[in-house]
Design an enzyme around this catalytic site. Structure first.
Site, PDB file in Angstrom:
ATOM      1  N   HIS A   1       0.934  -1.282  -0.555  1.00 23.96           N
ATOM      2  CA  HIS A   1       0.187  -0.561   0.037  1.00 23.96           C
ATOM      3  C   HIS A   1       0.854   1.095  -0.221  1.00 23.96           C
ATOM      4  O   HIS A   1       0.748   2.111   0.515  1.00 23.96           O
ATOM      5  CB  HIS A   1      -0.807  -0.049   1.097  1.00 23.96           C
TER       6      HIS A   1
ATOM      7  N   ASN B   1     -10.101  -3.506   2.435  1.00 24.79           N
ATOM      8  CA  ASN B   1     -10.295  -3.087   0.956  1.00 24.79           C
ATOM      9  C   ASN B   1     -11.189  -2.909   0.674  1.00 24.79           C
ATOM     10  O   ASN B   1     -12.880  -2.512   1.028  1.00 24.79           O
ATOM     11  CB  ASN B   1      -9.383  -3.897   0.758  1.00 24.79           C
TER      12      ASN B   1
ATOM     13  N   HIS C   1      -3.823   1.349  11.222  1.00 26.23           N
ATOM     14  CA  HIS C   1      -4.014  -0.329  12.512  1.00 26.23           C
ATOM     15  C   HIS C   1      -5.462  -0.884  13.069  1.00 26.23           C
ATOM     16  O   HIS C   1      -5.988  -0.374  13.589  1.00 26.23           O
ATOM     17  CB  HIS C   1      -3.107  -0.332  14.027  1.00 26.23           C
TER      18      HIS C   1
HETATM   19 FE1  HDE Z   1      -2.750  -5.039   5.812  1.00 30.21          FE
HETATM   20  N1  HDE Z   1      -0.092  -3.868   5.671  1.00 30.21           N
HETATM   21  N2  HDE Z   1      -2.108  -6.266   5.933  1.00 30.21           N
HETATM   22  N3  HDE Z   1      -4.019  -5.797   4.861  1.00 30.21           N
HETATM   23  N4  HDE Z   1      -3.117  -3.182   4.790  1.00 30.21           N
HETATM   24  C1  HDE Z   1       0.063  -2.811   5.440  1.00 30.21           C
HETATM   25  O1  HDE Z   1       0.621  -0.894   7.471  1.00 30.21           O
HETATM   26  C2  HDE Z   1      -0.569  -6.745   7.020  1.00 30.21           C
HETATM   27  C3  HDE Z   1      -4.433  -7.040   5.057  1.00 30.21           C
HETATM   28  C4  HDE Z   1      -4.920  -2.448   4.509  1.00 30.21           C
HETATM   29  O2  HDE Z   1      -3.558   3.370   4.118  1.00 30.21           O
HETATM   30  C5  HDE Z   1       1.355  -2.824   5.997  1.00 30.21           C
HETATM   31  O3  HDE Z   1       1.043   0.645   7.938  1.00 30.21           O
HETATM   32  C6  HDE Z   1      -0.485  -8.797   7.210  1.00 30.21           C
HETATM   33  C7  HDE Z   1      -6.041  -7.167   4.539  1.00 30.21           C
HETATM   34  C8  HDE Z   1      -4.382  -1.709   4.203  1.00 30.21           C
HETATM   35  O4  HDE Z   1      -1.768   3.340   5.464  1.00 30.21           O
HETATM   36  C9  HDE Z   1       1.146  -4.079   7.118  1.00 30.21           C
HETATM   37  C10 HDE Z   1      -1.376  -9.259   6.606  1.00 30.21           C
HETATM   38  C11 HDE Z   1      -6.440  -5.940   4.171  1.00 30.21           C
HETATM   39  C12 HDE Z   1      -3.674  -1.170   4.210  1.00 30.21           C
HETATM   40  C13 HDE Z   1       0.330  -4.607   6.488  1.00 30.21           C
HETATM   41  C14 HDE Z   1      -2.438  -7.981   5.497  1.00 30.21           C
HETATM   42  C15 HDE Z   1      -5.614  -4.997   4.520  1.00 30.21           C
HETATM   43  C16 HDE Z   1      -1.946  -1.587   5.003  1.00 30.21           C
HETATM   44  C17 HDE Z   1       2.158  -1.719   5.181  1.00 30.21           C
HETATM   45  C18 HDE Z   1      -2.200 -10.700   6.408  1.00 30.21           C
HETATM   46  C19 HDE Z   1      -7.612  -5.832   4.639  1.00 30.21           C
HETATM   47  C20 HDE Z   1      -2.357   0.731   4.371  1.00 30.21           C
HETATM   48  C21 HDE Z   1       2.364  -0.181   6.135  1.00 30.21           C
HETATM   49  C22 HDE Z   1      -2.004 -10.732   7.321  1.00 30.21           C
HETATM   50  C23 HDE Z   1      -8.815  -5.658   5.342  1.00 30.21           C
HETATM   51  C24 HDE Z   1      -2.891   1.294   5.508  1.00 30.21           C
HETATM   52  C25 HDE Z   1       1.469  -0.500   7.428  1.00 30.21           C
HETATM   53  C26 HDE Z   1      -2.403   2.996   5.073  1.00 30.21           C
HETATM   54  C27 HDE Z   1      -0.989  -1.677   5.268  1.00 30.21           C
HETATM   55  C28 HDE Z   1       0.051  -6.036   7.011  1.00 30.21           C
HETATM   56  C29 HDE Z   1      -3.874  -7.935   5.341  1.00 30.21           C
HETATM   57  C30 HDE Z   1      -5.939  -3.675   4.756  1.00 30.21           C
HETATM   58  C31 HDE Z   1       2.737  -4.403   6.601  1.00 30.21           C
HETATM   59  C32 HDE Z   1       0.941  -9.094   8.230  1.00 30.21           C
HETATM   60  C33 HDE Z   1      -6.951  -8.717   4.525  1.00 30.21           C
HETATM   61  C34 HDE Z   1      -5.697  -0.409   3.477  1.00 30.21           C
HETATM   62  O5  HDE Z   1       1.138  -3.764   8.180  1.00 30.21           O
END
Ligand code: HDE
Length: 716
Positions: free
Chosen positions: A78, A151, A342
């Site tokens: 993202h 999402n 978060h």
């Molecule tokens: Fe994320 N995801 N994600 N994700 N995600 C991040 O956090 C992660 C997942 C989502 O505009 C990170 O600050 C793991 C699902 C959005 O700043 C990180 C897993 C969904 C955004 C991270 C998922 C999301 C992130 C990267 C699987 C939809 C952007 C930078 C267990 C429900 C937020 C950060 C923004 C961002 C980890 C799966 C949505 C690395 C480990 C499912 C919208 O922490």
């Protein structure tokens, strides 16, 4: 700037054709970071005018040092995104389900900042990549920060957080040559996916036009996981969150997406920014699907499985509020880049479930902020600050902003009168839902997670013919870019378990045959003999076989509107002036805007000898940047018909199923485009009989309200 370094006054700025800049530095002196006024910002301190620079130059050193450290690590996923401020307003309070304070009263408003993003690309990548879009909202509630980090697609690729690094490594540019940028169309992604049948449902969504939205403002948003709402009586209900856009859910087509990526890689960012600047504030309804705790095991899918939706036919979406984004950030870095979301930022009344993907996320987001923002004090950055008061014994660390007073930073204490003290539940203290957990410690996936194709079928079967065709084309494109034949074939095996015709049609485009028996290993990337804690995949027939809400075309959830849409008015010298003015006025009335496009920049001379300002030339824009086209009559048509760029412009607009309005004489121009012979009975071709024809604008606007003329595709 003037020679004497004083700012321009308004009059001088106007003469120089400068917009007065919005800035906190207006009429202020230039200073160092320590507040010392700077007398010369153009020359470093030297020993003589041709001599060496002096180390003593603290102004130069400060400026360069700060510049050297301007970048922070981009988000690992993202990275590319845009956001805006706004508010959330309750329309239908739900105190029976949650005690969260910001859901309690109709009309109650909570400030929000929402960031939209793509997943795979780097920070500078194109907005129009085929990708899932992030939809993350931060609510600054009176009880603390609540983040709904979702999402634009309601399911995910994987069921367990343990596979997330693998998924992301597979989709990111390949590590040996860092190619391709912001694209899933390459071997490593499809290698992984073809070995992960649990991704089948998500792949259907990601290959659909949901992955190439027309605008962030025209996307749905989903919390994806099942969460919990907790009421005053500590009762729990399961909940899925939905954002429904007021403008409807719309996409572009893939050929268009690729061309937009060239013409304006900032297309979505610019669109969001301009909409807000011009007062077209994007708006979404927030809806919930509520499932009582007692119904946890009622469905053929597991509520904890993030690769499943709850079809709206089983549990309808109840609208509880709306979000309006009405203010652009003042500073992209300070706000959009430094915002730290978060899924674990919850307030009393909202809680988690045991979805193993969500549980992994609860660890990941703080961890990633530590490396991105560099300090456990990231909550003190203005965009991340809670508006509820913060008092605790956390101290110090990099870039601490708070100056904590007093000698007490521990608990229990008597020197500080025992403060800060814990809040009872009745006083608003957060207490986790006391779910009973009584189990063995295992590395295992629940048998209830083992159906990977039922809802993939449901999604595919719920699409219109046009939408199914787009999925097939997307798969042909993506797999066509895969170099390893074995991966293509393995993927056809997966698709055949979703729908045989789908697999056959993809295979035809690749000149391959669908394997009769799909290749094993087939579950979570583990071969059957090594399954261990894994479960054999199974196929469950969904209780719902068709869901209207899953199709974008079938599901016009809103009254058609052309608000904020853009129309290209194709002009050249001699253009019918009245026709241009008429359409511009009619569009403005509907909240849309007409742009004059001509073979040259500057202005065009009208049939009345007047000048009309040109917004873009055919060199500086292309029709993919507009929603519809209008060709007024007049002498200019001759010149336009000789111009290959004009023909490309119209051809694309036609192929991308856009509404084209044309004066009768302008129809001639269309005879030059490739599909002109198909234009009979085309609802998207609106003819302007003459400039007095008042019906024309109304017909043109009505046709535009349908977004695209999909019938054109089936007849191509
Ligand atoms: Fe994320 N995801 N994600 N994700 N995600 C991040 O956090 C992660 C997942 C989502 O505009 C990170 O600050 C793991 C699902 C959005 O700043 C990180 C897993 C969904 C955004 C991270 C998922 C999301 C992130 C990267 C699987 C939809 C952007 C930078 C267990 C429900 C937020 C950060 C923004 C961002 C980890 C799966 C949505 C690395 C480990 C499912 C919208 O922490």
């Amino acid at each position: 700037m003037k020679q004497n370094n004083t700012p321009l006054n308004d009059q001088e700025a106007k003469q120089k054709d400068l917009m007065p800049a919005k800035s906190d530095a207006i009429n202020k002196f230039l200073t160092t970071d320590q507040g010392v006024k700077i007398n010369d910002d153009n020359n470093s301190l030297k020993a003589g005018e041709r001599g060496p620079s002096l180390l003593e130059d603290f102004i130069l050193r400060e400026k360069i040092t700060h510049f050297d450290h301007e970048r922070i690590p981009e988000r690992i996923v993202h990275a590319r995104g845009s956001g805006a401020h706004g508010y959330f307003e309750v329309t239908n309070p739900i105190p029976q389900f949650t005690k969260a304070g910001f859901f309690q009263q109709a009309g109650q408003k909570t400030p929000v900042f929402t960031r939209f993003s793509t997943v795979a690309g780097s920070r500078g990548s194109t907005d129009l990549a085929r990708d899932v879009r992030g939809f993350a909202a931060k609510f600054y509630t009176q009880e603390g920060i609540y983040d709904l980090v979702g999402n634009n697609i309601p399911v995910f690729f994987i069921q367990d957080a343990a596979k997330f690094p693998d998924l992301v490594h597979a989709v990111k540019p390949e590590p040996h040559n860092e190619v391709p940028q912001a694209a899933s169309a390459h071997d490593t992604f499809w290698d992984f996916i073809s070995l992960m049948p649990e991704s089948a449902h998500m792949i259907m969504w990601a290959m659909s036009d949901r992955a190439i939205p027309r605008s962030y403002r025209m996307m749905e948003g989903f919390g994806v996981h099942t969460f919990r709402l907790i009421n005053e009586n500590h009762e729990s209900h399961f909940v899925k969150f939905h954002w429904k856009p007021k403008l409807g859910t719309h996409a572009v087509v893939w050929d268009e997406a690729q061309k937009i990526s060239g013409s304006d890689p900032d297309f979505h960012r610019r669109d969001l920014w301009e909409a807000i600047e011009t007062g077209n504030f994007p708006e979404w309804d927030l809806g919930v699907q509520i499932v009582p705790e007692a119904d946890e095991h009622k469905y053929e899918f597991d509520l904890l499985d993030p690769t499943k939706i709850i079809p709206e036919e089983l549990v309808p979406v109840t609208i509880i509020g709306k979000m309006v984004l009405n203010k652009n950030p003042d500073n992209f870095f300070a706000e959009t880049e430094q915002i730290a979301f978060h899924p674990g930022h919850v307030v009393p009344g909202i809680d988690f479930t045991n979805d193993p993907l969500l549980q992994g996320r609860l660890f990941s987001y703080t961890d990633t902020q530590l490396s991105r923002l560099g300090s456990p004090n990231f909550h003190e950055i203005p965009i991340n600050r809670s508006i509820a008061p913060v008092h605790n014994n956390q101290r110090d660390g990099h870039m601490r902003q708070e100056i904590n007073v007093g000698r007490v930073s521990y608990s229990p204490n008597s020197l500080g009168g025992g403060c800060p003290y814990q809040a009872k539940i009745a006083e608003g203290g957060f207490a986790s839902f006391n779910e009973r957990v009584d189990a063995h410690k295992v590395r295992q996936r629940s048998e209830s997670f083992s159906d990977h194709f039922g809802q993939a079928k449901l999604f595919y079967n719920s699409q219109t013919q046009v939408e199914q065709d787009h999925i097939i084309k997307a798969l042909r494109f993506e797999l066509g870019k895969v170099e390893t034949t074995a991966i293509r074939v393995r993927m056809l095996g997966i698709l055949s378990q979703v729908d045989k015709t789908l697999a056959d049609r993809v295979a035809q485009g690749l000149r391959l045959t669908v394997p009769v028996a799909p290749e094993q290993p087939m579950n979570h990337g583990v071969s059957p003999e090594n399954l261990g804690g894994e479960q054999e995949p199974k196929t469950v027939t969904p209780s719902v076989e068709f869901s209207q809400a899953l199709s974008m075309i079938n599901n016009p959830t809103v009254t058609p509107t052309i608000a904020s849409r853009k129309v290209a008015i194709v002009c050249a010298d001699g253009v019918d002036e009245q026709a241009v003015l008429n359409i511009k006025m009619a569009l403005v009335k509907e909240g849309a805007k007409g742009f004059v496009i001509a073979p040259y920049q500057g202005n065009v001379k009208t049939d009345k000898g007047e000048e009309i300002a040109v917004d873009f030339s055919f060199l500086t824009c292309s029709s993919v940047l507009f929603d519809a086209i209008y060709i007024p009559g007049g002498q200019g048509l001759n010149e336009l018909s000789q111009d290959a760029d004009v023909m490309d412009f119209l051809n694309d607009a036609y192929r991308h199923c856009k509404v084209i309005g044309a004066h009768v004489d302008g129809i001639e121009l269309l005879s030059g485009i490739a599909f002109a012979k198909k234009t009979d009975n085309d609802e998207g071709l609106v003819i302007d009989e003459d400039t007095q024809n008042t019906d024309f604008a109304a017909n043109f606007i009505a046709a535009m309200g349908n977004h695209r003329i999909w019938a054109r595709e089936t007849s191509l």
